[in-house]
Design a protein around this motif. Structure first.
Motif, PDB file in Angstrom:
ATOM      1  N   TRP A 163      -1.764  91.008 -11.823  1.00 40.92           N
ATOM      2  CA  TRP A 163      -1.238  90.218 -12.826  1.00 40.92           C
ATOM      3  C   TRP A 163      -1.535  88.745 -12.729  1.00 40.92           C
ATOM      4  O   TRP A 163      -1.930  88.319 -13.720  1.00 40.92           O
ATOM      5  N   VAL A 164      -1.938  88.293 -11.448  1.00 47.48           N
ATOM      6  CA  VAL A 164      -2.432  86.895 -11.436  1.00 47.48           C
ATOM      7  C   VAL A 164      -3.791  86.904 -11.786  1.00 47.48           C
ATOM      8  O   VAL A 164      -4.342  86.067 -12.258  1.00 47.48           O
ATOM      9  N   ASP A 165      -4.610  87.787 -11.372  1.00 46.66           N
ATOM     10  CA  ASP A 165      -5.870  87.980 -11.990  1.00 46.66           C
ATOM     11  C   ASP A 165      -5.971  88.012 -13.440  1.00 46.66           C
ATOM     12  O   ASP A 165      -6.777  87.342 -14.036  1.00 46.66           O
ATOM     13  N   SER A 166      -5.135  88.628 -13.937  1.00 43.91           N
ATOM     14  CA  SER A 166      -5.204  88.591 -15.568  1.00 43.91           C
ATOM     15  C   SER A 166      -4.916  87.312 -16.222  1.00 43.91           C
ATOM     16  O   SER A 166      -5.716  87.066 -17.186  1.00 43.91           O
ATOM     17  N   ILE A 167      -3.830  86.559 -15.386  1.00 44.70           N
ATOM     18  CA  ILE A 167      -3.568  85.266 -15.832  1.00 44.70           C
ATOM     19  C   ILE A 167      -4.582  84.129 -15.726  1.00 44.70           C
ATOM     20  O   ILE A 167      -5.302  83.488 -16.505  1.00 44.70           O
ATOM     21  N   LEU A 168      -5.389  84.465 -14.577  1.00 49.46           N
ATOM     22  CA  LEU A 168      -6.778  83.688 -14.212  1.00 49.46           C
ATOM     23  C   LEU A 168      -7.768  83.913 -15.372  1.00 49.46           C
ATOM     24  O   LEU A 168      -8.805  83.301 -15.387  1.00 49.46           O
ATOM     25  N   LYS A 169      -7.804  85.061 -15.768  1.00 51.89           N
ATOM     26  CA  LYS A 169      -9.112  85.533 -16.980  1.00 51.89           C
ATOM     27  C   LYS A 169      -8.461  85.363 -18.153  1.00 51.89           C
ATOM     28  O   LYS A 169      -9.317  85.615 -18.887  1.00 51.89           O
ATOM     29  N   GLY A 170      -7.363  84.376 -18.018  1.00 55.98           N
ATOM     30  CA  GLY A 170      -6.886  84.066 -19.852  1.00 55.98           C
ATOM     31  C   GLY A 170      -6.562  85.150 -20.600  1.00 55.98           C
ATOM     32  O   GLY A 170      -6.613  85.234 -21.730  1.00 55.98           O
ATOM     33  N   GLN A 171      -6.030  86.291 -20.005  1.00 56.81           N
ATOM     34  CA  GLN A 171      -5.539  87.583 -20.596  1.00 56.81           C
ATOM     35  C   GLN A 171      -4.162  87.368 -20.908  1.00 56.81           C
ATOM     36  O   GLN A 171      -3.304  86.648 -20.421  1.00 56.81           O
TER      37      GLN A 171
ATOM     38  N   GLY B  90       1.725  79.086 -18.430  1.00 55.76           N
ATOM     39  CA  GLY B  90       0.584  78.252 -18.542  1.00 55.76           C
ATOM     40  C   GLY B  90       0.440  77.215 -17.368  1.00 55.76           C
ATOM     41  O   GLY B  90       1.573  76.995 -16.718  1.00 55.76           O
ATOM     42  N   SER B  91      -0.599  76.805 -17.207  1.00 55.43           N
ATOM     43  CA  SER B  91      -1.055  75.823 -16.378  1.00 55.43           C
ATOM     44  C   SER B  91      -1.797  74.694 -17.208  1.00 55.43           C
ATOM     45  O   SER B  91      -2.707  75.111 -18.014  1.00 55.43           O
ATOM     46  N   TYR B  92      -1.462  73.340 -17.004  1.00 61.60           N
ATOM     47  CA  TYR B  92      -1.990  72.486 -17.925  1.00 61.60           C
ATOM     48  C   TYR B  92      -1.723  71.111 -17.325  1.00 61.60           C
ATOM     49  O   TYR B  92      -0.988  70.850 -16.403  1.00 61.60           O
ATOM     50  N   ALA B  93      -2.612  70.179 -17.706  1.00 59.57           N
ATOM     51  CA  ALA B  93      -2.739  68.731 -17.287  1.00 59.57           C
ATOM     52  C   ALA B  93      -1.391  68.150 -17.325  1.00 59.57           C
ATOM     53  O   ALA B  93      -0.730  68.231 -18.408  1.00 59.57           O
TER      54      ALA B  93
ATOM     55  N   GLU C 267      -8.607  73.610 -18.247  1.00 56.12           N
ATOM     56  CA  GLU C 267      -9.361  73.452 -16.909  1.00 56.12           C
ATOM     57  C   GLU C 267      -8.165  72.798 -16.000  1.00 56.12           C
ATOM     58  O   GLU C 267      -7.652  72.105 -16.208  1.00 56.12           O
ATOM     59  N   ARG C 268      -8.763  72.906 -14.535  1.00 57.32           N
ATOM     60  CA  ARG C 268      -7.997  72.474 -13.493  1.00 57.32           C
ATOM     61  C   ARG C 268      -8.469  70.994 -13.437  1.00 57.32           C
ATOM     62  O   ARG C 268      -9.658  70.665 -13.208  1.00 57.32           O
ATOM     63  N   THR C 269      -7.372  70.053 -13.270  1.00 60.20           N
ATOM     64  CA  THR C 269      -7.744  68.668 -13.163  1.00 60.20           C
ATOM     65  C   THR C 269      -7.529  68.037 -12.037  1.00 60.20           C
ATOM     66  O   THR C 269      -7.772  66.995 -11.537  1.00 60.20           O
ATOM     67  N   GLY C 270      -6.756  68.825 -11.233  1.00 61.80           N
ATOM     68  CA  GLY C 270      -6.170  68.102  -9.798  1.00 61.80           C
ATOM     69  C   GLY C 270      -4.704  67.603  -9.905  1.00 61.80           C
ATOM     70  O   GLY C 270      -4.007  67.391  -9.046  1.00 61.80           O
ATOM     71  N   ALA C 271      -4.402  67.291 -11.364  1.00 62.13           N
ATOM     72  CA  ALA C 271      -2.977  66.835 -11.219  1.00 62.13           C
ATOM     73  C   ALA C 271      -2.365  67.653 -12.585  1.00 62.13           C
ATOM     74  O   ALA C 271      -2.211  67.286 -13.569  1.00 62.13           O
TER      75      ALA C 271
ATOM     76  N   VAL D 271      -0.011  74.586 -23.311  1.00 64.74           N
ATOM     77  CA  VAL D 271      -1.509  73.972 -23.003  1.00 64.74           C
ATOM     78  C   VAL D 271      -1.699  72.580 -22.690  1.00 64.74           C
ATOM     79  O   VAL D 271      -2.687  71.932 -22.461  1.00 64.74           O
ATOM     80  N   ARG D 272      -0.260  71.919 -22.986  1.00 62.20           N
ATOM     81  CA  ARG D 272      -0.413  70.346 -22.784  1.00 62.20           C
ATOM     82  C   ARG D 272       0.936  69.937 -22.925  1.00 62.20           C
ATOM     83  O   ARG D 272       1.731  70.449 -23.279  1.00 62.20           O
ATOM     84  N   GLU D 273       1.358  68.941 -22.391  1.00 68.04           N
ATOM     85  CA  GLU D 273       2.640  68.230 -22.281  1.00 68.04           C
ATOM     86  C   GLU D 273       2.408  67.052 -22.932  1.00 68.04           C
ATOM     87  O   GLU D 273       1.468  66.180 -22.746  1.00 68.04           O
ATOM     88  N   ALA D 274       3.339  66.254 -23.294  1.00 67.62           N
ATOM     89  CA  ALA D 274       3.279  64.875 -23.998  1.00 67.62           C
ATOM     90  C   ALA D 274       4.777  64.296 -23.641  1.00 67.62           C
ATOM     91  O   ALA D 274       5.707  64.690 -23.721  1.00 67.62           O
ATOM     92  N   LEU D 275       4.529  62.972 -23.181  1.00 66.13           N
ATOM     93  CA  LEU D 275       5.691  62.101 -22.786  1.00 66.13           C
ATOM     94  C   LEU D 275       5.905  60.994 -23.959  1.00 66.13           C
ATOM     95  O   LEU D 275       4.956  60.513 -24.406  1.00 66.13           O
ATOM     96  N   VAL D 276       6.923  61.067 -24.753  1.00 64.01           N
ATOM     97  CA  VAL D 276       7.282  59.754 -25.626  1.00 64.01           C
ATOM     98  C   VAL D 276       8.325  59.118 -25.109  1.00 64.01           C
ATOM     99  O   VAL D 276       9.407  59.379 -25.186  1.00 64.01           O
ATOM    100  N   PRO D 277       8.085  57.777 -25.222  1.00 62.88           N
ATOM    101  CA  PRO D 277       9.070  56.605 -24.826  1.00 62.88           C
ATOM    102  C   PRO D 277      10.056  56.931 -25.976  1.00 62.88           C
ATOM    103  O   PRO D 277       9.686  56.842 -27.244  1.00 62.88           O
ATOM    104  N   ILE D 278      11.411  56.768 -25.615  1.00 59.00           N
ATOM    105  CA  ILE D 278      12.284  56.845 -26.460  1.00 59.00           C
ATOM    106  C   ILE D 278      12.989  55.437 -26.963  1.00 59.00           C
ATOM    107  O   ILE D 278      13.613  55.018 -25.947  1.00 59.00           O
TER     108      ILE D 278
END
Lengths: 310, 310, 310, 310
Positions: free
Chosen positions: B302-310, A275-278, A192-196, A80-87
């Motif tokens: 399958w894609v529909d189920s993903i977009l519906k959050g299933q 998953g799809s995430y910002a 939510e879709r952010t475009g990025a 649901v999210r990614e995070a970058l951490v400078p090492i």
């Protein structure tokens, strides 16, 4: 409403916890360190935690392979999210210990590998003692009987321990090193879709299908979807059986990505959506006109009109 | 109900009329010969005829280029049927004329080219007089003042003229020569899917898009859609501007074809759909499991189920 | 040394002769007009002429299809030069004839098609009489009994005839129309590489090899060789048999082009090389580092060292 | 002449030594077990051993990742042979110990994972103690104070120890499990071409080159070279930097493979050749006519004749 519960690849003070602290509200949430990636994810699957922060790329504490494998199999999970951490690394020791007193250094093996140039230049001849994590190595110094005089760890660990002195800062060999982490929850509504955005999938390579890998890559290429990560992993059952773990630019709600996902599912029906995430870097995807949502909508309307005999 | 009206590339008795006579009911319908392909199609566009039979591939009477260009532009038309006609040639003359009397032969230039071996072997030194069609050349013999003694035409012409003798049969150089014709009507409900279908499209090559031809071909290849014909034609406006006329296996109602059509429309929005219709040879398409209707349906679910959050 | 002899698609005064006059020395050479492309090329094959100038793309006098087919078969020929001629039209008539006197116009059919807008706007209702070439239509006016009052031709024709008046200039509908011609000789040493070259090949589509067209295009694409022209032509023997006539950027002496040629020959052994020659627009090819001569040389040296066990 | 010296991933008795014993003469050669893959390979690099046997795919003792990384970097090495070893497991204990006496079992973690079904079915509730290898776990039983009663190991270990009883055979969950090993030497003359060969390369993914992975795969696909293994590994320096470890069918002395290698070198100049060697399964490569040595030779001869102006 009770606060969220997060598991993470521990112990406390590692870069993974630093990644978790980037999540809004995580500072006040319950943060449960786990000794390995599998446990961190399993607690999410069991409903004991809301999400888990684990490394996915270039970690100095290991765990990447475990993460790739653990999210690829078993009960479904969603990034649901990614995070970058400078090492960045610091060298710590107990008060009163100077560079010239150091005979042995402990840290995680990956961290050791990333500080070898500095160590060879500044502490030639020093011995290395493997530690299970950078934080554990640093904590171990608090024990008077520790069989080493110094540890390499991240600034977060060092800052949290009043009993340790920082002898040297920024001792990593790669100036801009970064580790990527992912926050993993259970399936549900997509962010939510952010475009990025970024979409992660796991695609088993169909073994009875020559050229399948090129076909898989072509599902993305032919829709103008750029890939930012592709890694193969053996499935572990038979020789020559692989799955590919892939990060693609864009969100499943983007028509070009949805179309690519459908194509993947046809070629490799066991494809898993992770998953799809910002994107952490918020860099927007570049979309060619012929792969835009509008182009897909127009194309489908045209085909519909043909099928209706118009 | 009045009978149908068909135009065709004339004159009467040509191979094109033989193709038209393969259409159920055409023997009793009104058949209107036209002097060129454009006229035959224009009458359909104007509603003066229900459909036109015109050559599309390897015609001995010419007209193929005209057909490709005429259906690619102007008011939309739809191919509803194809017909294959075996091309065999006979040599005809007036009663009383034998092989040894022949000094000059008339026929269409393409037919002449296809009988040269026979003529060189059997009538060495004979002269050629160009004719506007095979039928016109044969008819001309009925005129006593015809400046030639024999004509090359199809069996249909010869059979229809009691005033002509067949001096030699099957004189073509290519034993299994076949010409392909199409029956062209106005847009409307598509012919039923038979499982052995063909879909014809015209795809302008987007000039501002390098590699566009490979992308166009890939729309078919990546969906396992085989191509049985591909021809380029210059658009006639600028150097280097082309459109491609393509026959693909399958029907627009097949998911893999519909998906390919949508892809074509995205890359080249001026793509023109010219029809889905049964193959004359009734050879069923071979469909890989991952390009079957079931695979497409499963992928979209399958894609529909993903977009519906299933 | 005797001067060169050139054939060209005649008659004199056409755009093809204008193209020939761009060749250094052609003004003083013997220039032999031929009534068709085949004759012009045949004289070169027979050694009666050194080279032939014929249209290859977008000609207003026709002949393009004939050229594509004639150089694709028969005794081998080589393109040694290309020429671009801007296509502008003038309206000519005999002295004393004004616009209002014109009832009929003659010219080549392609030229007529390209001046329709001007004619419709300025001479509505005028009739068209087909001519075998623009020059022939103009010359015909010198005959007092000509059944038309005006002709459309190129400026070269008009300038050469003191007996004709130019009534209107630049009457073509497409402002920047250009026709492309090629100078065709016998096989021999290739023209020098200039860095802005073009290579022409004819590739028969192997019919027993599905996906062959994509493989053919990939021979160019995978070596970064851009295509500026691709046209299919039926071979005329069987349905569905085609060859492709292709212009590619670069010279056979460029490693990337030589490698693509070798690939074409493997896939379609009857591939015919028609020449490498300087581009008329002198636009240099853009070469990616990994397709440069240096990259090819380095790659081959590396493979050689492997095979030698180094 | 002294006998050969081989290193291998130890300890003695593991599946890796079983693989080494397949090499002709290895039974009488000096076999030096090493504690890790890097050491085994380093001794070859230093000239202290002639070759090293190490796992490359699906090992039950680990080491695969270490092998992929170790042969991809550092001083060049060459794979000269591959060996397949069927993986079967036995349960061993000291004399007098029966199934019902077992409370704890030790073995390598990968072996444990592959016997879980048998253990759960036959010894429910038993505890697992990690061992550094299957052989080490078995050997440990010889110590009276061993904190476990049984070990899982390969038949070779069991057979070599008179002090151990086999309590159960063939307890692995995957019936036909096989591990693949490679024999690695220093660069030199390639093993002879057998017609059933394999070529291994390491190809860094050029990061500044979008679509590079498809281009890399296309170097093989376009020459009809099948891939039997492809694995990505992070280079460890930056996020998103990978190399691919690839096994391709065929020998570098095959023209199609040599041509593919040259193509790889152009796209990714740091491509590393790791050897051509006979396949363990002796399955001959299927070569399409247009990718045969003869097709390549004919193509190059043709291009040469063009460049010579013939």
């Amino acid at each position: 409403m009770s606060a969220a519960t997060y598991t993470f690849l521990g112990p406390e003070g590692t870069f993974t916890e630093a990644a978790l602290l980037q999540v809004p509200g995580a500072a006040d949430a319950q943060r449960v360190p786990c000794t390995n990636v599998n446990t961190a994810l399993e607690r999410v699957r069991q409903g004991e935690a809301d999400a888990a922060m684990v490394p996915i790329e270039n970690s100095v504490e290991g765990g990447v392979t475990a993460t790739l494998d653990a999210i690829a199999t078993g009960q479904e999970l969603r990034i649901v999210r990614e995070a970058l951490v400078p090492i960045t690394f610091v060298l710590v020791a107990r008060p009163g210990v100077g560079l010239s007193d150091i005979k042995r250094i402990s840290t995680h093996g990956h961290a050791w590998a990333q500080c070898r140039l500095w160590v060879d230049a500044n502490l030639p001849g020093v011995d290395y003692m493997p530690g299970s994590s950078t934080a554990a190595a640093a904590m171990g110094l608090l024990d008077e009987d520790a069989p080493y005089e110094a540890a390499i760890c991240g600034p977060l660990v060092a800052a949290g321990q009043s009993g340790l002195n920082v002898l040297a800062e920024d001792i990593g060999d790669v100036p801009d090193a970064v580790t990527r982490f992912i926050l993993v929850g259970r399936p549900g509504a997509l962010p939510e879709r952010t475009g990025a955005d970024k979409t992660t999938v796991v695609v088993p390579l169909p073994e009875d299908h020559p050229g399948a890998l090129m076909e898989i890559l072509d599902q993305f290429a032919s829709r103008g979807v750029n890939l930012s990560r592709i890694e193969s992993r053996p499935t572990g059952q038979y020789l020559g059986h692989y799955f590919f773990s892939i990060d693609a630019d864009g969100h499943a709600a983007d028509s070009r990505v949805a179309d690519a996902l459908a194509g993947l599912h046809r070629i490799s029906p066991a494809t898993r959506f992770l998953g799809s995430y910002a994107r952490a870097d918020m860099q927007p995807a570049v979309v060619a006109p012929h792969t835009s949502d509008a182009a897909f909508a127009s194309a489908h309307a045209w085909v519909d009109s043909i099928l209706k005999g118009q």
